[in-house]
Design a protein around this motif. Structure first.
Motif, PDB file in Angstrom:
ATOM      1  N   LYS A 174      16.814  27.430  38.116  1.00  0.00           N
ATOM      2  CA  LYS A 174      16.151  26.245  38.017  1.00  0.00           C
ATOM      3  C   LYS A 174      16.199  25.230  39.075  1.00  0.00           C
ATOM      4  O   LYS A 174      17.009  24.667  39.750  1.00  0.00           O
ATOM      5  N   GLY A 175      14.959  25.068  39.684  1.00  0.00           N
ATOM      6  CA  GLY A 175      14.754  24.257  40.892  1.00  0.00           C
ATOM      7  C   GLY A 175      14.946  24.744  42.240  1.00  0.00           C
ATOM      8  O   GLY A 175      15.043  24.006  43.156  1.00  0.00           O
ATOM      9  N   ALA A 176      15.103  25.975  42.428  1.00  0.00           N
ATOM     10  CA  ALA A 176      15.537  26.580  43.596  1.00  0.00           C
ATOM     11  C   ALA A 176      14.402  26.290  44.440  1.00  0.00           C
ATOM     12  O   ALA A 176      14.494  26.215  45.717  1.00  0.00           O
ATOM     13  N   ALA A 177      13.195  26.795  44.171  1.00  0.00           N
ATOM     14  CA  ALA A 177      12.187  26.740  45.125  1.00  0.00           C
ATOM     15  C   ALA A 177      11.674  25.264  45.433  1.00  0.00           C
ATOM     16  O   ALA A 177      11.237  25.098  46.735  1.00  0.00           O
ATOM     17  N   THR A 178      11.973  24.293  44.651  1.00  0.00           N
ATOM     18  CA  THR A 178      11.834  22.987  44.840  1.00  0.00           C
ATOM     19  C   THR A 178      12.840  22.648  46.077  1.00  0.00           C
ATOM     20  O   THR A 178      12.567  21.774  47.134  1.00  0.00           O
ATOM     21  N   MET A 179      14.051  22.944  45.976  1.00  0.00           N
ATOM     22  CA  MET A 179      15.027  22.775  46.859  1.00  0.00           C
ATOM     23  C   MET A 179      14.667  23.464  48.391  1.00  0.00           C
ATOM     24  O   MET A 179      14.793  22.882  49.460  1.00  0.00           O
ATOM     25  N   ALA A 180      14.374  24.627  48.182  1.00  0.00           N
ATOM     26  CA  ALA A 180      13.999  25.287  49.411  1.00  0.00           C
ATOM     27  C   ALA A 180      12.758  24.667  50.231  1.00  0.00           C
ATOM     28  O   ALA A 180      12.747  24.511  51.333  1.00  0.00           O
ATOM     29  N   ARG A 181      11.699  24.129  49.441  1.00  0.00           N
ATOM     30  CA  ARG A 181      10.706  23.401  49.859  1.00  0.00           C
ATOM     31  C   ARG A 181      11.039  22.114  50.847  1.00  0.00           C
ATOM     32  O   ARG A 181      10.808  21.856  51.870  1.00  0.00           O
ATOM     33  N   TYR A 182      12.274  21.394  49.944  1.00  0.00           N
ATOM     34  CA  TYR A 182      12.605  19.992  50.694  1.00  0.00           C
ATOM     35  C   TYR A 182      13.463  20.354  51.856  1.00  0.00           C
ATOM     36  O   TYR A 182      13.384  19.567  52.845  1.00  0.00           O
TER      37      TYR A 182
END
Length: 290
Positions: free
Chosen positions: A20-28
């Motif tokens: 949940k939200g891992a790709a968002t974190m990686a982007r940031y």
């Protein structure tokens, strides 16, 4: 304001941060934003969901194994990570908030919310995030640790900036925005399901859509779509790090990556509290803050 933009993602167990939200974190992280994952429990009472890892020696060492998996996942994602130190509540058969099914005395869920929120308030005041992300009021799904994670996250968001709350837990800091993760909506499942069928492939989502269709759909809650398709591969590597929970040949990886990226290139959230003005729909958790 601190010099750097910062986001805190609060999760119940090791592996939740990767599903949940891992790709968002990686982007940031790639954008130079500092990300802290807070893991409320050690996952001690979780099941070994990957049948290939369901062995006595794994069960005997589940606490240390899950900690090692988390260490690998955080390295993959490039995030910082802190444990709150509470004990997994487990999920006894038949448990609901209104049932008579008892949880273990030492479980996270049974810790009073004001007490359980205290170490999270301290982390917020120390890390100073502008953005916090957690689960909605039913935990995203009704696991006792997910529900408790919601409760302490909301309580800590409110208390962290109050100089009269938890005065022994650091100098006050008020995060600017609080989001709920809205990960698995019927809209998303149907989009991926139809894309698989259109490509002549067998969809893994038929049964899940049927089950989800009998539950309230949260698609209308979405206020924010963060495009992060180019980081889906990092997300998948972080998921695979949790080998006791995720079979690399299983459900989570049944949809080809390029099809996911084309069909649903976002991770989705609901903005629930904000001290800054922002227009909706958003495409960035830091909208109004940059």
């Amino acid at each position: 304001m601190p010099e750097k933009l910062k986001a805190m993602f609060v999760h119940a167990h090791p592996d939740d941060e990767s599903s949940k939200g891992a790709a968002t974190m990686a982007r940031y992280v790639d954008e130079g934003i500092e990300v802290l994952v807070v893991t409320c429990t050690g996952g001690e009472r979780g099941s070994v969901l990957n049948e290939k890892m369901d062995r006595p020696e794994v069960w005997e060492n589940i606490t240390s194994i899950r900690a090692a998996e988390m260490a690998t996942a955080r390295e993959v994602l490039g995030v910082r990570q802190s444990w709150l130190g509470f004990t997994d509540s487990g999920l006894p058969e038949g448990w609901t908030r209104d049932s008579d099914v008892e949880l273990p005395e030492d479980s996270f869920y049974r810790v009073p919310t004001d007490k359980a929120a205290a170490p999270l308030v301290e982390l917020i005041r120390d890390f100073k995030p502008q953005v916090m992300v957690t689960y909605d009021e039913d935990g995203g799904y009704p696991h006792p640790d997910h529900i408790k994670t919601h409760e302490i996250s909301v309580a800590a968001f409110e208390a962290a900036g109050d100089p009269e709350a938890y005065p022994d837990r650091g100098e006050p800091w008020q995060p600017s925005k609080l989001y709920y993760d809205v990960a698995f909506t019927v809209d998303k499942l149907r989009a991926l399901h139809n894309a698989m069928l259109d490509a002549g492939l067998e969809s893994p989502y038929a049964n899940w859509i049927e089950r989800r269709s009998k539950m309230p759909d949260k698609s209308a809650r979405i206020t924010t779509k963060v495009e992060c398709a180019q980081h889906f591969a990092v997300r998948d590597e972080a998921l695979k790090a949790h080998a006791t929970q995720v079979d690399p040949d299983g459900f989570w990886f049944a949809v080809p990556l390029d099809l996911q990226q084309k069909t649903w290139p976002w991770e989705t959230y609901q903005l629930v509290k904000s001290t800054v003005e922002t227009d909706q729909p958003e495409n960035d958790l830091f909208a109004g803050l940059r």
